[in-house]
Scaffold this active site. Structure first.
Site, PDB file in Angstrom:
ATOM      1  N   TRP A  33       1.004  -1.209  -0.190  1.00  0.00           N
ATOM      2  CA  TRP A  33      -0.124   0.171  -0.209  1.00  0.00           C
ATOM      3  C   TRP A  33       0.967   1.335   0.104  1.00  0.00           C
ATOM      4  O   TRP A  33       1.955   1.091   0.465  1.00  0.00           O
ATOM      5  CB  TRP A  33      -0.761   0.202   1.163  1.00  0.00           C
ATOM      6  CG  TRP A  33      -0.141   0.258   2.587  1.00  0.00           C
ATOM      7  CD1 TRP A  33       0.191  -1.121   3.330  1.00  0.00           C
ATOM      8  CD2 TRP A  33       0.207   1.391   3.298  1.00  0.00           C
ATOM      9  NE1 TRP A  33       0.808  -0.421   4.402  1.00  0.00           N
ATOM     10  CE2 TRP A  33       0.688   0.795   4.501  1.00  0.00           C
ATOM     11  CE3 TRP A  33      -0.083   2.683   3.170  1.00  0.00           C
ATOM     12  CZ2 TRP A  33       1.313   1.856   5.480  1.00  0.00           C
ATOM     13  CZ3 TRP A  33       0.278   3.566   3.988  1.00  0.00           C
ATOM     14  CH2 TRP A  33       1.023   3.198   5.085  1.00  0.00           C
ATOM     15  N   GLU A  76       7.513   8.342  13.578  1.00  0.00           N
ATOM     16  CA  GLU A  76       7.707   7.773  12.662  1.00  0.00           C
ATOM     17  C   GLU A  76       8.284   8.635  11.700  1.00  0.00           C
ATOM     18  O   GLU A  76       8.952   8.241  10.704  1.00  0.00           O
ATOM     19  CB  GLU A  76       6.209   7.395  12.050  1.00  0.00           C
ATOM     20  CG  GLU A  76       5.368   6.357  12.587  1.00  0.00           C
ATOM     21  CD  GLU A  76       6.003   5.020  12.364  1.00  0.00           C
ATOM     22  OE1 GLU A  76       6.932   4.874  11.606  1.00  0.00           O
ATOM     23  OE2 GLU A  76       5.265   4.280  12.970  1.00  0.00           O
ATOM     24  N   GLU A 113       9.124   1.599   6.249  1.00  0.00           N
ATOM     25  CA  GLU A 113       8.569   2.390   7.389  1.00  0.00           C
ATOM     26  C   GLU A 113       8.417   3.721   7.038  1.00  0.00           C
ATOM     27  O   GLU A 113       7.355   4.791   7.698  1.00  0.00           O
ATOM     28  CB  GLU A 113       9.644   2.561   8.352  1.00  0.00           C
ATOM     29  CG  GLU A 113       9.976   0.954   9.200  1.00  0.00           C
ATOM     30  CD  GLU A 113       8.760   1.056  10.418  1.00  0.00           C
ATOM     31  OE1 GLU A 113       8.431   2.189  10.791  1.00  0.00           O
ATOM     32  OE2 GLU A 113       8.418  -0.072  10.933  1.00  0.00           O
ATOM     33  N   HIS A 116       4.761   5.323   6.855  1.00  0.00           N
ATOM     34  CA  HIS A 116       3.961   5.750   7.700  1.00  0.00           C
ATOM     35  C   HIS A 116       4.052   7.013   8.054  1.00  0.00           C
ATOM     36  O   HIS A 116       2.797   7.724   8.568  1.00  0.00           O
ATOM     37  CB  HIS A 116       4.608   4.903   8.959  1.00  0.00           C
ATOM     38  CG  HIS A 116       4.347   3.173   8.969  1.00  0.00           C
ATOM     39  ND1 HIS A 116       5.022   2.371   9.619  1.00  0.00           N
ATOM     40  CD2 HIS A 116       4.000   2.666   7.920  1.00  0.00           C
ATOM     41  CE1 HIS A 116       5.034   1.156   9.200  1.00  0.00           C
ATOM     42  NE2 HIS A 116       4.446   1.418   8.079  1.00  0.00           N
ATOM     43  N   GLU A 166       9.394  -2.616  17.769  1.00  0.00           N
ATOM     44  CA  GLU A 166       8.349  -2.977  16.529  1.00  0.00           C
ATOM     45  C   GLU A 166       6.942  -3.585  17.040  1.00  0.00           C
ATOM     46  O   GLU A 166       6.151  -3.002  16.597  1.00  0.00           O
ATOM     47  CB  GLU A 166       8.888  -3.941  15.587  1.00  0.00           C
ATOM     48  CG  GLU A 166      10.124  -3.363  14.650  1.00  0.00           C
ATOM     49  CD  GLU A 166       9.749  -2.221  13.673  1.00  0.00           C
ATOM     50  OE1 GLU A 166       8.795  -1.792  13.700  1.00  0.00           O
ATOM     51  OE2 GLU A 166      10.720  -1.971  12.797  1.00  0.00           O
ATOM     52  N   THR A 169       5.117  -0.488  18.798  1.00  0.00           N
ATOM     53  CA  THR A 169       4.580   0.415  17.917  1.00  0.00           C
ATOM     54  C   THR A 169       3.135  -0.318  17.218  1.00  0.00           C
ATOM     55  O   THR A 169       2.254   0.204  16.824  1.00  0.00           O
ATOM     56  CB  THR A 169       5.544   0.866  16.753  1.00  0.00           C
ATOM     57  OG1 THR A 169       6.207  -0.179  16.210  1.00  0.00           O
ATOM     58  CG2 THR A 169       6.476   1.871  17.477  1.00  0.00           C
ATOM     59  N   ASP A 198       2.393  -3.566   9.212  1.00  0.00           N
ATOM     60  CA  ASP A 198       3.736  -3.602   8.828  1.00  0.00           C
ATOM     61  C   ASP A 198       4.683  -3.770  10.135  1.00  0.00           C
ATOM     62  O   ASP A 198       5.446  -4.373   9.746  1.00  0.00           O
ATOM     63  CB  ASP A 198       3.831  -2.146   8.245  1.00  0.00           C
ATOM     64  CG  ASP A 198       3.497  -2.092   6.953  1.00  0.00           C
ATOM     65  OD1 ASP A 198       2.732  -3.001   6.373  1.00  0.00           O
ATOM     66  OD2 ASP A 198       3.444  -0.590   6.226  1.00  0.00           O
ATOM     67  N   GLU A 199       4.200  -2.925  11.049  1.00  0.00           N
ATOM     68  CA  GLU A 199       5.241  -2.907  12.383  1.00  0.00           C
ATOM     69  C   GLU A 199       5.176  -4.367  12.789  1.00  0.00           C
ATOM     70  O   GLU A 199       6.514  -4.900  13.304  1.00  0.00           O
ATOM     71  CB  GLU A 199       4.598  -2.158  13.543  1.00  0.00           C
ATOM     72  CG  GLU A 199       4.153  -0.542  13.243  1.00  0.00           C
ATOM     73  CD  GLU A 199       5.731  -0.133  12.812  1.00  0.00           C
ATOM     74  OE1 GLU A 199       6.684  -0.659  12.946  1.00  0.00           O
ATOM     75  OE2 GLU A 199       5.772   1.096  12.755  1.00  0.00           O
ATOM     76  N   HIS A 202       7.680  -6.516  10.680  1.00  0.00           N
ATOM     77  CA  HIS A 202       9.011  -5.946  10.984  1.00  0.00           C
ATOM     78  C   HIS A 202       9.374  -6.657  12.469  1.00  0.00           C
ATOM     79  O   HIS A 202      10.503  -7.269  12.668  1.00  0.00           O
ATOM     80  CB  HIS A 202       9.360  -4.408  11.090  1.00  0.00           C
ATOM     81  CG  HIS A 202       8.923  -3.902   9.953  1.00  0.00           C
ATOM     82  ND1 HIS A 202       8.419  -2.711   9.665  1.00  0.00           N
ATOM     83  CD2 HIS A 202       8.604  -4.429   8.416  1.00  0.00           C
ATOM     84  CE1 HIS A 202       8.163  -2.351   8.600  1.00  0.00           C
ATOM     85  NE2 HIS A 202       8.464  -3.208   7.833  1.00  0.00           N
TER      86      HIS A 202
END
Length: 331
Positions: A33, A76, A113, A116, A166, A169, A198-199, A202
């Site tokens: 995305w 971020e 990252e 974000h 990670e 967050t 996403d976090e 990671h």
């Protein structure tokens, strides 16, 4: 006699596997995305109407919510600091003339990252609910001030930190998204939820790095983990400050706000530690030296010890008024 650099040797031993980690835990750029997927399209005839709807949906969200959103966004946005720090970690080599797996990871992780901060910043700007100039001043301060997370150039300590951070967050963004959705803001809820995803990916990658290091150097990894927990895992925005303020003053007030709102709490810190202890199977690690055995004992007992401490902790209930957000959450 030249002393062996065990950490560098371990990083070099794992480096050929980094490509597999990237395939498993990162998403190709053409498939992932992008911020524009969640924001009004400036080419559309409905652009101004879409912005008006975004602003209307934002009106139901309270003061503590906006403070948390701002602090999450600024955290971020300070990505240049994090990339520079990780590129300096021992074993991450972008200078030897060949494609180093670790430096490729850091660049690709940074690229993911970076989206974000982009999407959150644009959302804040369009919402009209915060003082963007004050937000931008704080962001510039945070990047200029840098940070010290207690890891130095040690890859073991850095990967403990990123494994922990990670997941922290992930929790924060996920809960902010849930709160937004509950208030009828489906767009912001979806945006924060996908950032949280996403976090999580990671987090899964970094904890895998640590697992592999335990396989190569169990005593060194155990000692590094214990050292990080003794220092405490500080948040990457722990130097946060507002215009005219001194380093770190805004962070404590934000932490109280996040605790009060239930976005990220002392209990979450304990839960993350317990999950890492469990995933890395500390109780089953073999071939530890005497010092590392003591470190393991410390780490295994730490969650219960922190639980007892947290039960005695108290947090201010009074709202601190940040320059980022007006008292009623609107301008």
């Amino acid at each position: 006699m030249v002393k062996k650099n065990i950490r560098l040797e371990v990083m070099q031993a794992i480096e050929p596997k980094v490509g597999e980690f990237m395939d498993s835990f990162l998403i190709p750029i053409d498939d992932i995305w992008q911020p524009s997927d969640f924001l009004p399209d400036p080419k559309s005839d409905s652009f101004l109407n879409d912005i008006e709807q975004l602003r209307e949906e934002s009106k139901e969200l309270g003061y503590d919510f906006w403070v948390t959103m701002v602090a999450d966004t600024i955290t971020e946005e300070a990505l240049p600091t994090y990339e520079a720090w990780l590129m300096d970690v021992e074993g991450v080599n972008q200078h030897d003339g060949k494609e180093n797996g670790w430096s490729k990871w850091v660049r690709a992780w940074t690229a993911e990252e970076n989206r974000h901060g982009d999407v959150l910043n644009k959302y804040l700007y369009l919402s009209g609910r915060v003082n963007m100039r004050e937000v931008e001043i704080t962001t510039q301060h945070l990047i200029a001030d840098g940070f010290d997370i207690g890891t130095d150039r040690d890859p073991y300590k850095n990967f403990v930190y990123t494994s922990f951070q990670e997941l922290a967050t992930n929790i924060s963004h996920k809960r902010v998204g849930q709160m937004a959705k509950k208030k009828g803001n489906a767009l912001l809820g979806k945006m924060c939820t996908i950032i949280a995803g996403d976090e999580m990916r990671h987090h899964l990658a970094y904890r895998e790095f640590v697992k592999h290091i335990f396989g190569e150097d169990p005593s060194g990894m155990m000692l590094a983990f214990a050292d990080m927990m003794k220092k405490k895992i500080v948040m990457p925005a722990h130097f946060l400050r507002e215009s005219g303020g001194s380093i770190g003053t805004a962070f404590e007030n934000f932490s109280n706000c996040a605790q009060r709102l239930g976005v990220y709490t002392a209990q979450d810190y304990i839960d993350i530690l317990s999950k890492l202890n469990s995933y890395w199977q500390l109780d089953a690690v073999r071939n530890l030296n005497d010092e590392a055995e003591k470190a393991r004992d410390y780490l295994m007992k730490l969650p219960n010890r922190l639980q007892r401490i947290s039960e005695r902790m108290s947090f201010p209930e009074d709202q601190y008024h940040f320059k980022w957000v007006e008292a009623n959450g609107t301008l």
